[in-house]
Design a protein around this motif. Structure first.
Motif, mmCIF file in Angstrom:
data_model
loop_
_atom_site.group_PDB
_atom_site.id
_atom_site.type_symbol
_atom_site.label_atom_id
_atom_site.label_comp_id
_atom_site.label_asym_id
_atom_site.label_seq_id
_atom_site.Cartn_x
_atom_site.Cartn_y
_atom_site.Cartn_z
ATOM 1 N N PRO A 88 0.848 -1.203 0.000
ATOM 2 C CA PRO A 88 0.000 0.000 0.000
ATOM 3 C C PRO A 88 0.877 1.245 0.000
ATOM 4 C CG PRO A 88 0.010 -1.014 2.183
ATOM 5 C CD PRO A 88 0.825 -1.902 1.303
ATOM 6 N N TRP A 89 0.733 2.089 -1.037
ATOM 7 C CA TRP A 89 1.589 3.264 -1.183
ATOM 8 C C TRP A 89 0.863 4.580 -0.914
ATOM 9 C CZ3 TRP A 89 5.453 2.956 -5.960
ATOM 10 C CH2 TRP A 89 6.450 1.999 -5.656
ATOM 11 N N LEU A 90 -0.452 4.583 -1.082
ATOM 12 C CA LEU A 90 -1.120 5.899 -1.026
ATOM 13 C C LEU A 90 -2.593 5.744 -0.674
ATOM 14 C CD1 LEU A 90 -0.759 8.728 -3.611
ATOM 15 C CD2 LEU A 90 -3.014 7.741 -3.287
ATOM 16 N N LEU A 91 -3.081 6.687 0.143
ATOM 17 C CA LEU A 91 -4.532 6.821 0.347
ATOM 18 C C LEU A 91 -4.968 8.018 -0.477
ATOM 19 C CD1 LEU A 91 -4.791 6.418 4.240
ATOM 20 C CD2 LEU A 91 -5.076 4.648 2.482
ATOM 21 N N GLY A 92 -5.986 7.825 -1.287
ATOM 22 C CA GLY A 92 -6.466 8.948 -2.100
ATOM 23 C C GLY A 92 -7.909 9.250 -1.747
ATOM 24 N N ARG A 93 -8.222 10.564 -1.646
ATOM 25 C CA ARG A 93 -9.614 10.978 -1.405
ATOM 26 C C ARG A 93 -9.931 12.097 -2.399
ATOM 27 N NH1 ARG A 93 -13.832 11.790 2.691
ATOM 28 N NH2 ARG A 93 -14.505 13.981 2.693
ATOM 29 N N THR A 94 -10.899 11.842 -3.247
ATOM 30 C CA THR A 94 -11.293 12.825 -4.260
ATOM 31 C C THR A 94 -12.702 13.296 -3.953
ATOM 32 O OG1 THR A 94 -9.952 11.597 -5.877
ATOM 33 C CG2 THR A 94 -11.478 13.245 -6.744
ATOM 34 N N VAL A 95 -12.903 14.625 -4.011
ATOM 35 C CA VAL A 95 -14.212 15.235 -3.747
ATOM 36 C C VAL A 95 -14.617 16.009 -4.997
ATOM 37 C CG1 VAL A 95 -15.545 16.756 -2.237
ATOM 38 C CG2 VAL A 95 -13.622 15.438 -1.293
ATOM 39 N N ILE A 96 -15.753 15.651 -5.572
ATOM 40 C CA ILE A 96 -16.163 16.220 -6.869
ATOM 41 C C ILE A 96 -17.573 16.811 -6.753
ATOM 42 C CG2 ILE A 96 -16.455 15.745 -9.319
ATOM 43 C CD1 ILE A 96 -14.819 13.151 -8.925
#
Ligand code: ISJ
Length: 179
Positions: A88-96
């Motif tokens: 696991p390299w990254l947590l991503g959170r996208t808000v659109i």
């Protein structure tokens, strides 16, 4: 992604001055191209596992994210874990904002395991308003983070990325990587 991982629930300290971030880390965090592609250049297979995808109200966003986006009746949230090979390299959170989900960009709600970057960087209508550099105090130690407001045909979306301990951002660069 459980609350303890949710970027909105976790207090990220955003730096006022990017020079407060070590140069080798800033080189990663200020990446203007696709982070997915940059990770792939490390010679790994990048995979994405969605953890949570749903519509939320502005109130559910919390102040920090709401301040970065225009008013909207609802916002699409996408939270993922990105892996480099099995790590696991990254947590991503996208808000659109839903006003961004028009025309072909409605595809953003159906990405599934396709990395967001594959979609964002596939066309020539992407711009980036800013990149904020930050640090998250977590049970896994101090993790580097960044927050970008991006625009697709001038329609905004907000992306927060938390770099996990196994990611290259937290590993000192090997000599090979520096060449
Ligand atoms: C935005 C990019 O895509 C990556 C993939 C994400 C996803 O699939 O939700 C989120 C964060 C990014 O690290 C990128 O490649 O730059």
């Amino acid at each position: 992604m459980s609350d303890s991982h949710s970027t909105e629930k976790s207090p990220i300290h955003w730096f006022d001055d990017p020079s407060q971030v070590p140069a080798d880390v800033a080189d990663w965090l200020m990446e203007m191209g696709s982070m997915t592609r940059r990770f792939e250049k490390q010679g790994v297979t990048v995979t994405v596992k969605p953890q949570n995808e749903c519509f939320v109200s502005r109130e559910e966003l919390g102040e920090s994210e709401a301040q970065q986006l225009p008013e909207s009746a609802r916002y699409w949230i996408r939270e993922i874990v990105l892996f480099g090979d099995a790590q696991p390299w990254l947590l991503g959170r996208t808000v659109i904002p839903e006003e961004t989900l028009t025309g072909p960009d409605l595809a953003l709600v159906d990405l599934g395991t396709v990395p967001l970057g594959r979609y964002l960087f596939s066309g020539n209508n992407l711009s980036r308003d800013y990149i904020h550099l930050g640090q998250l105090h977590s049970e896994q130690g101090e993790l580097w983070a960044r927050r970008s407001r991006l625009r697709l045909s001038d329609k905004p979306l907000l992306l927060t990325e938390i770099f996990l301990p196994d990611s290259p951002v937290h590993r000192p660069q090997s000599q090979a990587e520096q060449e």
